[in-house]
Design a protein around this motif. Structure first.
Motif, mmCIF file in Angstrom:
data_model
loop_
_atom_site.group_PDB
_atom_site.id
_atom_site.type_symbol
_atom_site.label_atom_id
_atom_site.label_comp_id
_atom_site.label_asym_id
_atom_site.label_seq_id
_atom_site.Cartn_x
_atom_site.Cartn_y
_atom_site.Cartn_z
ATOM 1 N N ASN A 72 0.823 -1.208 0.000
ATOM 2 C CA ASN A 72 0.000 0.000 0.000
ATOM 3 C C ASN A 72 0.859 1.259 0.000
ATOM 4 O O ASN A 72 0.540 2.248 -0.674
ATOM 5 C CB ASN A 72 -0.932 0.005 1.206
ATOM 6 N N GLY A 73 1.964 1.220 0.773
ATOM 7 C CA GLY A 73 2.841 2.384 0.820
ATOM 8 C C GLY A 73 3.487 2.662 -0.532
ATOM 9 O O GLY A 73 3.560 3.821 -0.967
ATOM 10 N N CYS A 74 3.942 1.608 -1.200
ATOM 11 C CA CYS A 74 4.561 1.781 -2.525
ATOM 12 C C CYS A 74 3.570 2.323 -3.544
ATOM 13 O O CYS A 74 3.882 3.228 -4.324
ATOM 14 C CB CYS A 74 5.139 0.454 -3.003
ATOM 15 N N VAL A 75 2.368 1.758 -3.542
ATOM 16 C CA VAL A 75 1.352 2.218 -4.495
ATOM 17 C C VAL A 75 0.977 3.667 -4.212
ATOM 18 O O VAL A 75 0.866 4.490 -5.140
ATOM 19 C CB VAL A 75 0.101 1.322 -4.434
ATOM 20 N N THR A 76 0.805 4.006 -2.943
ATOM 21 C CA THR A 76 0.440 5.378 -2.587
ATOM 22 C C THR A 76 1.505 6.368 -3.039
ATOM 23 O O THR A 76 1.202 7.404 -3.638
ATOM 24 C CB THR A 76 0.231 5.499 -1.068
ATOM 25 N N SER A 77 2.762 6.060 -2.769
ATOM 26 C CA SER A 77 3.852 6.950 -3.168
ATOM 27 C C SER A 77 3.950 7.072 -4.681
ATOM 28 O O SER A 77 4.159 8.162 -5.222
ATOM 29 C CB SER A 77 5.184 6.445 -2.596
ATOM 30 N N TYR A 78 3.785 5.944 -5.365
ATOM 31 C CA TYR A 78 3.888 5.952 -6.826
ATOM 32 C C TYR A 78 2.778 6.809 -7.433
ATOM 33 O O TYR A 78 3.026 7.650 -8.302
ATOM 34 C CB TYR A 78 3.806 4.524 -7.370
ATOM 35 N N VAL A 79 1.549 6.590 -6.955
ATOM 36 C CA VAL A 79 0.422 7.353 -7.502
ATOM 37 C C VAL A 79 0.540 8.828 -7.149
ATOM 38 O O VAL A 79 0.233 9.698 -7.975
ATOM 39 C CB VAL A 79 -0.918 6.781 -7.004
ATOM 40 N N ALA A 80 0.999 9.140 -5.941
ATOM 41 C CA ALA A 80 1.174 10.545 -5.561
ATOM 42 C C ALA A 80 2.143 11.243 -6.510
ATOM 43 O O ALA A 80 1.920 12.401 -6.908
ATOM 44 C CB ALA A 80 1.677 10.642 -4.123
ATOM 45 N N THR A 81 3.211 10.542 -6.895
ATOM 46 C CA THR A 81 4.172 11.104 -7.841
ATOM 47 C C THR A 81 3.533 11.282 -9.215
ATOM 48 O O THR A 81 3.729 12.308 -9.882
ATOM 49 C CB THR A 81 5.411 10.192 -7.942
ATOM 50 N N GLU A 82 2.774 10.286 -9.653
ATOM 51 C CA GLU A 82 2.081 10.398 -10.937
ATOM 52 C C GLU A 82 1.136 11.599 -10.960
ATOM 53 O O GLU A 82 1.099 12.371 -11.923
ATOM 54 C CB GLU A 82 1.264 9.129 -11.202
ATOM 55 N N LEU A 83 0.374 11.744 -9.878
ATOM 56 C CA LEU A 83 -0.605 12.826 -9.811
ATOM 57 C C LEU A 83 0.072 14.188 -9.767
ATOM 58 O O LEU A 83 -0.391 15.145 -10.405
ATOM 59 C CB LEU A 83 -1.496 12.647 -8.581
ATOM 60 N N ALA A 84 1.169 14.294 -9.022
ATOM 61 C CA ALA A 84 1.890 15.562 -8.929
ATOM 62 C C ALA A 84 2.458 15.954 -10.291
ATOM 63 O O ALA A 84 2.404 17.121 -10.695
ATOM 64 C CB ALA A 84 3.013 15.459 -7.891
ATOM 65 N N ALA A 85 3.009 14.969 -11.007
ATOM 66 C CA ALA A 85 3.559 15.251 -12.331
ATOM 67 C C ALA A 85 2.458 15.679 -13.291
ATOM 68 O O ALA A 85 2.629 16.621 -14.084
ATOM 69 C CB ALA A 85 4.280 14.012 -12.867
ATOM 70 N N ALA A 86 1.314 15.008 -13.225
ATOM 71 C CA ALA A 86 0.195 15.363 -14.108
ATOM 72 C C ALA A 86 -0.332 16.752 -13.788
ATOM 73 O O ALA A 86 -0.668 17.535 -14.698
ATOM 74 C CB ALA A 86 -0.919 14.329 -13.965
ATOM 75 N N GLU A 87 -0.399 17.085 -12.491
ATOM 76 C CA GLU A 87 -0.885 18.405 -12.087
ATOM 77 C C GLU A 87 0.059 19.497 -12.575
ATOM 78 O O GLU A 87 -0.376 20.541 -13.065
ATOM 79 C CB GLU A 87 -1.015 18.461 -10.560
ATOM 80 N N ARG A 88 1.348 19.254 -12.456
ATOM 81 C CA ARG A 88 2.312 20.244 -12.919
ATOM 82 C C ARG A 88 2.211 20.426 -14.429
ATOM 83 O O ARG A 88 2.260 21.546 -14.944
ATOM 84 C CB ARG A 88 3.736 19.812 -12.548
ATOM 85 N N THR A 89 2.042 19.332 -15.153
ATOM 86 C CA THR A 89 1.933 19.407 -16.608
ATOM 87 C C THR A 89 0.729 20.241 -17.026
ATOM 88 O O THR A 89 0.800 21.035 -17.966
ATOM 89 C CB THR A 89 1.818 17.989 -17.193
ATOM 90 N N ARG A 90 -0.379 20.071 -16.297
ATOM 91 C CA ARG A 90 -1.592 20.837 -16.644
ATOM 92 C C ARG A 90 -1.400 22.336 -16.447
ATOM 93 O O ARG A 90 -2.083 23.141 -17.090
ATOM 94 C CB ARG A 90 -2.769 20.347 -15.797
ATOM 95 N N SER A 91 -0.470 22.707 -15.564
ATOM 96 C CA SER A 91 -0.273 24.132 -15.280
ATOM 97 C C SER A 91 0.715 24.801 -16.235
ATOM 98 O O SER A 91 0.888 26.022 -16.191
ATOM 99 C CB SER A 91 0.224 24.305 -13.832
ATOM 100 N N LEU A 92 1.377 24.028 -17.099
ATOM 101 C CA LEU A 92 2.395 24.589 -17.982
ATOM 102 C C LEU A 92 1.772 25.256 -19.211
ATOM 103 O O LEU A 92 0.759 24.791 -19.735
ATOM 104 C CB LEU A 92 3.343 23.482 -18.451
ATOM 105 N N PRO A 93 2.397 26.333 -19.711
ATOM 106 C CA PRO A 93 1.906 26.976 -20.937
ATOM 107 C C PRO A 93 2.387 26.288 -22.204
ATOM 108 O O PRO A 93 2.168 26.770 -23.301
ATOM 109 C CB PRO A 93 2.475 28.399 -20.825
#
Length: 237
Positions: A158-179
């Motif tokens: 559960n810890g590995c999956v949570t960390s992995y998904v958190a990283t995926e989500l953070a990267a996706a969120e940052r990408t959405r904010s880029l011009p």
């Protein structure tokens, strides 16, 4: 005289209704569903007693009659999402079953992105969490290991999956904010890194970069992470 310190309480130990008086207007499931909807639409920071009460159509103070604290509301939310896990008959192949558990958890966390912020052992003993843990232990019956070791496996998974998904989500969120597009930024960064590594100051990094250049296969990396973790428990079991 100072007031008495708050007494710890488990929301699941509280009766949902006393059996006396009128039937409550809302169930815990109603409240959890409303809170999950608020979080799915606005993120975890949007979840408040006021917003959840508005979603239900009741007054904020009325909600406190059902859920004494915001932390209890979070626990109801985590339990509600935990109920979305599909619990199947174990196949007898503990690695395949735990791989399936992890893949399903990853999907649920992408469906409810706020979940990565609430994953905690504190919420690990709700009704749906207990059903999930019992299911995982049943899947692990073929593994020759003590239950303590099996619980470690589930916790690490559960810890590995949570960390992995958190990283995926953070990267996706940052990408959405880029011009600009993610591909454009990646090309610029790869070109910069290639130039730095070509200078010879980081020979090991240069060798690693040569081996791993190209877009990252997130699904492949996820599967590789799972296999390495399961390998460790197979060897120790």
């Amino acid at each position: 005289m100072a007031g008495r310190a708050a007494v710890p309480e488990v929301i699941w130990a509280r009766p949902e209704r006393t059996g006396r008086g009128p039937r409550p207007a809302y169930t815990r499931a109603d409240i959890a569903t409303a809170a999950v909807k608020v979080a799915d639409e606005g993120g975890l920071d949007a979840v408040s007693m006021r917003h959840v009460a508005a979603e239900l159509g009741c007054g904020t103070m009325s909600l406190y009659n059902y859920v004494p604290r915001k932390e209890d509301l979070y626990e109801l939310m985590v339990d509600a999402v935990g109920g979305e896990h599909e619990l199947w008959e174990p196949s007898g192949d503990w690695r395949a079953d735990m791989r399936r558990v992890a893949q399903q958890t990853r999907v649920l966390m992408h469906r409810h992105p706020w979940m990565t912020r609430l994953m905690s052992p504190v919420y690990g003993f709700s009704p749906n969490a207990l059903r999930y843990l019992e299911h995982c232990l049943a899947c692990l019956d073929p593994l020759d290991a003590r239950y303590g070791m099996k619980m470690q496996l589930v916790g690490m998974l559960n810890g590995c999956v949570t960390s992995y998904v958190a990283t995926e989500l953070a990267a996706a969120e940052r990408t959405r904010s880029l011009p600009w597009s993610a591909e454009e930024e990646s090309a610029v960064r790869v070109a910069y890194l290639g130039g730095v590594l070509a200078g010879g100051a980081y020979p090991r990094m240069a060798a690693a970069f040569t081996e791993t250049s190209g877009p990252i296969d997130l699904d492949g990396a996820f599967e590789s992470m799972l296999e390495r973790m399961l390998d460790a428990f197979a060897q120790r079991g």
